[in-house]
Design an enzyme around this catalytic site. Structure first.
Site: not given
Length: 621
Positions: A259, A279
């Site tokens: 990740h 994000r």
């Protein structure tokens, strides 16, 4: 389905067969689900609703499963934000995210059935965030063309677990908590069918046998084989290893997802997940020079739909009228490699990461409302106020795309009666999983696995498989073996060395020579593990627990390293420095792992990808 009367176990309150009084505790069920995360709970619900007498066996406490860490949302093409979204687009995004190595049938079923599974959760009481029109809200995530993640702030996994647990209790499903399964047991007739599972109570060390013709593995991933990981202590590859030893095969084990965003400071929380929702809600990645570096790393095949200027990317966040998305929302493998490159080039943060900044782009009120868990996580653990300053983050081992090879419609493995679902199954995600697809994956295939397992048990009638007593005795002796060793090594030192080796040699960027070295080191770790010594007694003995977990971690680590060495290309979660690009030859086949003849290691075979029908191929033209 089977009917029987049971006494109550004095410690757990669960039902116990009277035969347990004089020996090993025994229970009888039609379906036993190993694992109590979203996949296990959904499978158990489906099995119980189909009429099977069902039990859940979990290593930890109920509610502590790793599903709660899946914070961003559930990917489902419901069209609540973008009416243009549909299952075909979701299918295409999933296949492209997996670099076309996915099992197309699994990707198709997943995209088609995910919306119904989300609505089902809502029917059972899940409380989702809403749009202005009162529909389930959907947010943006990397690799998805449209905003399609149904969410509850950044606590979606927690809400899913709460809802599924409540449903399981309503149905009366038995739960055995803090109980570790060490072996799968097969039919005494020698026909290879599953007959049950052998395990022990973590509190007392006493052994327990579950007699069941259907077992569903839902044990999660393998992250604790790596030093820096977002995974909790339970993720030791138990289901992968149990399946291998029972005769099933694993697929796509070389593909490990790092990740892009895990915490890097302080050291006590290094690797802890920082949700992609940051994000998705406007956060951007910057290096130590303050540059938004992701514009330098847009792959050729994403350039047509990815913004290539800061102004264009910011406009997308503001109005979303065009489809050229910010490069921060590229698939996870692309973002993780970009971050890794910036750090290696010396443009990293003081603690060896880079910066994730949402403070300069969203109001404090917006951040606290949309990202409450992240706000509290950084405030409490790092003394960082994410509404006022950027976060330091870096890649962390998060998810394994590889797992038990299963039939796409039923999740049945090569072993009759053995099913696998969730992260411990393979095929659905190909070489890289898109964010949000894990929660919809476990809902769609958890339901299918539970229903298929119940149907299989029901179809046996009176010819249920029987457990061989010598197999129970062998499982007992294997579990107790570390207590019999004189002068052996502490399992904790072996685990630490394995984690460091996997981190250094089988990590985000790989090379052939390093992978060969990792395999040699794993062989040495296996030799050391054969002489592990556990002190004390069986009650409250974490060293003993680790000695059992370590066997699983070693065999799964070997599977990952051996497959990574064999695949001489870079694709998705597998990046080879010595083979930097994708190879169309490798893009047409999977690597399948099985246990070798003497059970001491793994073997690899190549298998062609299943042929996609023409009516689905058109979505990629």
């Amino acid at each position: 389905m089977t009917e029987s009367t049971h006494d109550r176990h004095p410690m757990t309150g669960n039902e116990m067969s009277p035969s347990a009084a004089g020996g090993i505790e025994r229970h009888q069920y039609d379906v036993v689900v190993i694992g109590a995360g979203g996949a296990g709970l959904r499978a158990a619900i489906a099995a119980q609703e189909a009429g099977a007498r069902t039990a859940i066996v979990c290593k930890s406490l109920l509610g502590k499963a790793h599903t709660v860490m899946a914070e961003g949302g559930i990917a489902a093409a419901m069209g609540n934000r973008w009416p243009e979204d549909n299952w075909e687009v979701h299918f295409r995004d999933t296949m492209r995210g997996g670099k076309m190595l996915n099992n197309w049938r699994m990707a198709q079923l997943h995209a088609q059935e995910a919306p119904e599974r989300v609505m089902e959760l809502e029917d059972w009481g899940a409380l989702f965030d809403r749009t202005e029109d009162g529909l389930i809200s959907q947010r943006d995530f990397g690799g998805h063309k449209y905003a399609r993640l149904a969410h509850v702030g950044d606590r979606t996994g927690l809400e899913m677990i709460r809802t599924l647990q409540q449903r399981a209790f309503q149905l009366g499903i038995d739960v055995f908590m803090e109980c570790t399964v060490t072996e799968l047991l097969k039919d005494a007739d020698g026909n290879g069918r599953i007959a049950g599972a052998f395990g022990y109570w973590r509190e007392t060390g006493r052994f327990v046998v579950f007699e069941a013709p259907s077992v569903v593995l839902a044990t999660g991933g393998i992250g604790k084989s790596f030093k820096v990981t977002s995974n909790s202590w339970e993720y030791t590859g138990d289901g992968h290893a149990l399946a291998l030893r029972a005769g099933a095969s694993l697929i796509n084990m070389e593909f490990v997802q790092f990740h892009p965003t895990g915490m890097v400071w302080p050291p006590s929380v290094k690797g802890l997940l920082v949700t992609e929702s940051v994000r998705g809600d406007g956060g951007v990645l910057k290096n130590a020079e303050g540059k938004r570096f992701m514009f330098d790393y847009i792959p050729e095949y994403f350039k047509a739909e990815t913004a290539d200027t800061v102004e264009e990317a910011d406009r997308w966040y503001d109005d979303k009228k065009n489809n050229r998305r910010p490069p921060e929302l590229l698939p996870r493998d692309e973002v993780a490699r970009a971050i890794n490159s910036e750090i290696k080039a010396g443009r990293g943060s003081p603690h060896g990461g880079i910066y994730l900044d949402i403070a300069s782009r969203r109001t404090p009120e917006f951040i606290r409302k949309r990202l409450p868990s992240m706000y509290h996580q950084f405030k409490e653990l790092a003394d960082v106020d994410i509404t006022a300053e950027p976060m330091e983050i870096g890649p962390t081992c998060h998810y394994v795309m590889g797992g038990v090879e299963v039939d796409p419609d039923t999740e049945l493995s090569a072993v009759p009666g053995l099913y696998a679902v969730g992260e411990c199954s393979g095929g659905m995600h190909g070489s890289n999983r898109l964010g949000g697809n894990s929660l919809s994956d476990l809902l769609v295939f958890g339901r299918r696995a539970g229903a298929a397992a119940a149907s299989y048990s029901d179809g046996l009638g009176g010819s249920r498989p029987a457990i061989a007593e010598q197999d129970v005795k062998a499982a007992e002796q294997s579990a107790l073996a570390p207590f019999e060793v004189e002068g052996g090594e502490n399992p904790y030192t072996i685990q630490q060395d394995l984690q460091q080796s996997m981190n250094d040699l089988v990590g985000i960027i790989r090379e052939g020579a390093e992978l060969e070295r990792s395999l040699a080191e794993i062989e040495a770790f296996k030799e050391r593990a054969s002489r592990m010594k556990v002190e004390g007694h069986r009650q409250y003995n974490p060293g003993w627990h680790l000695s059992i977990d370590l066997r699983n971690m070693l065999i799964v680590s070997e599977a990952i390293a051996k497959a990574a060495l064999a695949r001489e290309e870079s694709r998705g979660g597998h990046t080879r420095n010595d083979f930097p690009g994708p190879d169309p030859v490798w893009g047409s086949k999977n690597l399948v792992v099985t246990l070798n003849a003497d059970g001491t290691g793994v073997e690899l075979t190549e298998k062609p990808l299943p042929e996609m029908p023409d009516e689905l191929k058109k979505y990629f033209e």
